[in-house]
Design a protein around this motif. Structure first.
Motif, PDB file in Angstrom:
ATOM      1  N   UNK A   1       4.429 -11.098   5.196  1.00  0.00           N
ATOM      2  CA  UNK A   1       3.014 -11.012   5.492  1.00  0.00           C
ATOM      3  C   UNK A   1       2.269 -10.750   4.188  1.00  0.00           C
ATOM      4  N   UNK A   2       1.141 -11.436   3.967  1.00  0.00           N
ATOM      5  CA  UNK A   2       0.385 -11.234   2.728  1.00  0.00           C
ATOM      6  C   UNK A   2      -0.075  -9.778   2.574  1.00  0.00           C
ATOM      7  N   UNK A   3      -0.198  -9.346   1.334  1.00  0.00           N
ATOM      8  CA  UNK A   3      -0.603  -7.971   1.066  1.00  0.00           C
ATOM      9  C   UNK A   3      -1.981  -7.636   1.621  1.00  0.00           C
ATOM     10  N   UNK A   4      -2.876  -8.633   1.705  1.00  0.00           N
ATOM     11  CA  UNK A   4      -4.210  -8.362   2.248  1.00  0.00           C
ATOM     12  C   UNK A   4      -4.126  -7.937   3.710  1.00  0.00           C
ATOM     13  N   UNK A   5      -3.193  -8.528   4.456  1.00  0.00           N
ATOM     14  CA  UNK A   5      -3.023  -8.126   5.846  1.00  0.00           C
ATOM     15  C   UNK A   5      -2.356  -6.754   5.938  1.00  0.00           C
ATOM     16  N   UNK A   6      -1.431  -6.484   5.053  1.00  0.00           N
ATOM     17  CA  UNK A   6      -0.795  -5.164   5.041  1.00  0.00           C
ATOM     18  C   UNK A   6      -1.824  -4.094   4.713  1.00  0.00           C
ATOM     19  N   UNK A   7      -2.716  -4.404   3.765  1.00  0.00           N
ATOM     20  CA  UNK A   7      -3.774  -3.471   3.405  1.00  0.00           C
ATOM     21  C   UNK A   7      -4.638  -3.159   4.615  1.00  0.00           C
ATOM     22  N   UNK A   8      -4.878  -4.153   5.456  1.00  0.00           N
ATOM     23  CA  UNK A   8      -5.652  -3.968   6.672  1.00  0.00           C
ATOM     24  C   UNK A   8      -5.030  -2.875   7.546  1.00  0.00           C
ATOM     25  N   UNK A   9      -3.718  -2.895   7.670  1.00  0.00           N
ATOM     26  CA  UNK A   9      -3.025  -1.864   8.445  1.00  0.00           C
ATOM     27  C   UNK A   9      -3.235  -0.477   7.877  1.00  0.00           C
ATOM     28  N   UNK A  10      -3.124  -0.346   6.562  1.00  0.00           N
ATOM     29  CA  UNK A  10      -3.312   0.966   5.937  1.00  0.00           C
ATOM     30  C   UNK A  10      -4.769   1.428   6.036  1.00  0.00           C
ATOM     31  N   UNK A  11      -5.708   0.489   5.916  1.00  0.00           N
ATOM     32  CA  UNK A  11      -7.118   0.821   6.059  1.00  0.00           C
ATOM     33  C   UNK A  11      -7.405   1.350   7.464  1.00  0.00           C
ATOM     34  N   UNK A  12      -6.913   0.636   8.476  1.00  0.00           N
ATOM     35  CA  UNK A  12      -7.163   1.091   9.847  1.00  0.00           C
ATOM     36  C   UNK A  12      -6.396   2.364  10.173  1.00  0.00           C
ATOM     37  N   UNK A  13      -5.274   2.602   9.522  1.00  0.00           N
ATOM     38  CA  UNK A  13      -4.577   3.871   9.708  1.00  0.00           C
ATOM     39  C   UNK A  13      -5.491   5.015   9.284  1.00  0.00           C
ATOM     40  N   UNK A  14      -6.123   4.873   8.125  1.00  0.00           N
ATOM     41  CA  UNK A  14      -7.042   5.911   7.637  1.00  0.00           C
ATOM     42  C   UNK A  14      -8.223   6.064   8.589  1.00  0.00           C
ATOM     43  N   UNK A  15      -8.764   4.960   9.076  1.00  0.00           N
ATOM     44  CA  UNK A  15      -9.903   5.036   9.999  1.00  0.00           C
ATOM     45  C   UNK A  15      -9.516   5.695  11.324  1.00  0.00           C
ATOM     46  N   UNK A  16      -8.332   5.362  11.836  1.00  0.00           N
ATOM     47  CA  UNK A  16      -7.865   6.021  13.065  1.00  0.00           C
ATOM     48  C   UNK A  16      -7.668   7.517  12.825  1.00  0.00           C
ATOM     49  N   UNK A  17      -7.140   7.890  11.667  1.00  0.00           N
ATOM     50  CA  UNK A  17      -6.951   9.316  11.369  1.00  0.00           C
ATOM     51  C   UNK A  17      -8.294  10.034  11.260  1.00  0.00           C
ATOM     52  N   UNK A  18      -9.305   9.354  10.715  1.00  0.00           N
ATOM     53  CA  UNK A  18     -10.647   9.941  10.690  1.00  0.00           C
ATOM     54  C   UNK A  18     -11.149  10.174  12.113  1.00  0.00           C
ATOM     55  N   UNK A  19     -10.901   9.209  12.992  1.00  0.00           N
ATOM     56  CA  UNK A  19     -11.300   9.364  14.395  1.00  0.00           C
ATOM     57  C   UNK A  19     -10.579  10.542  15.034  1.00  0.00           C
ATOM     58  N   UNK A  20      -9.312  10.726  14.699  1.00  0.00           N
ATOM     59  CA  UNK A  20      -8.545  11.864  15.227  1.00  0.00           C
ATOM     60  C   UNK A  20      -9.210  13.169  14.798  1.00  0.00           C
ATOM     61  N   UNK A  21      -9.515  13.291  13.525  1.00  0.00           N
ATOM     62  CA  UNK A  21     -10.077  14.543  13.012  1.00  0.00           C
ATOM     63  C   UNK A  21     -11.473  14.815  13.555  1.00  0.00           C
TER      64      UNK A  21
END
Length: 118
Positions: A1-21
């Motif tokens: 999978x291209x790195x841009x798509x992998x970056x998308x996963x890490x970006x949304x991980x951070x956003x989901x964690x912000x939602x958790x907090x």
């Protein structure tokens, strides 16, 4: 999978964690910790290239059903002061779940596309 798509996963991980907090003062915070925490974990797995297609599809369906269950009887928007506060809160929660469903759906599409190309 291209790195841009992998970056998308890490970006949304951070956003989901912000939602958790941001749920710390919610009366049913544990529910939202779990809902958004699962999204963060799935996003991490996607970023690492380890999320399975069936889990992405299952989570997308879960978020859609959870959104329908939480949808207010009368949707009054998301801006406080423009309607019943309980309906607005439920509307916000339901829309957050629909966004989560969309993210998992995008993951499923990208994983499926990668499988077809392999």
């Amino acid at each position: 999978m291209p790195n841009s798509f992998r970056f998308l996963g890490f970006l949304f991980m951070v956003l989901f964690l912000c939602a958790v907090f941001l749920q710390y003062n919610d009366p049913d915070a544990v529910t939202w910790y779990l809902a958004y925490g699962i999204g963060a974990f799935a996003s991490l797995l996607f970023g690492l290239g380890r999320l399975k297609l069936r889990w992405a599809v299952l989570l997308s369906g879960f978020y859609i059903v959870f959104s329908i269950i939480n949808w207010p009887e009368k949707f009054e928007g998301v801006v406080i002061g423009e309607g019943n506060i309980d309906a607005i809160e439920k509307g916000r929660e339901a829309l957050g779940l629909l966004i989560s469903a969309g993210i998992m759906g995008i993951y499923a599409l990208l994983i499926g596309k990668k499988k077809r190309l392999d």
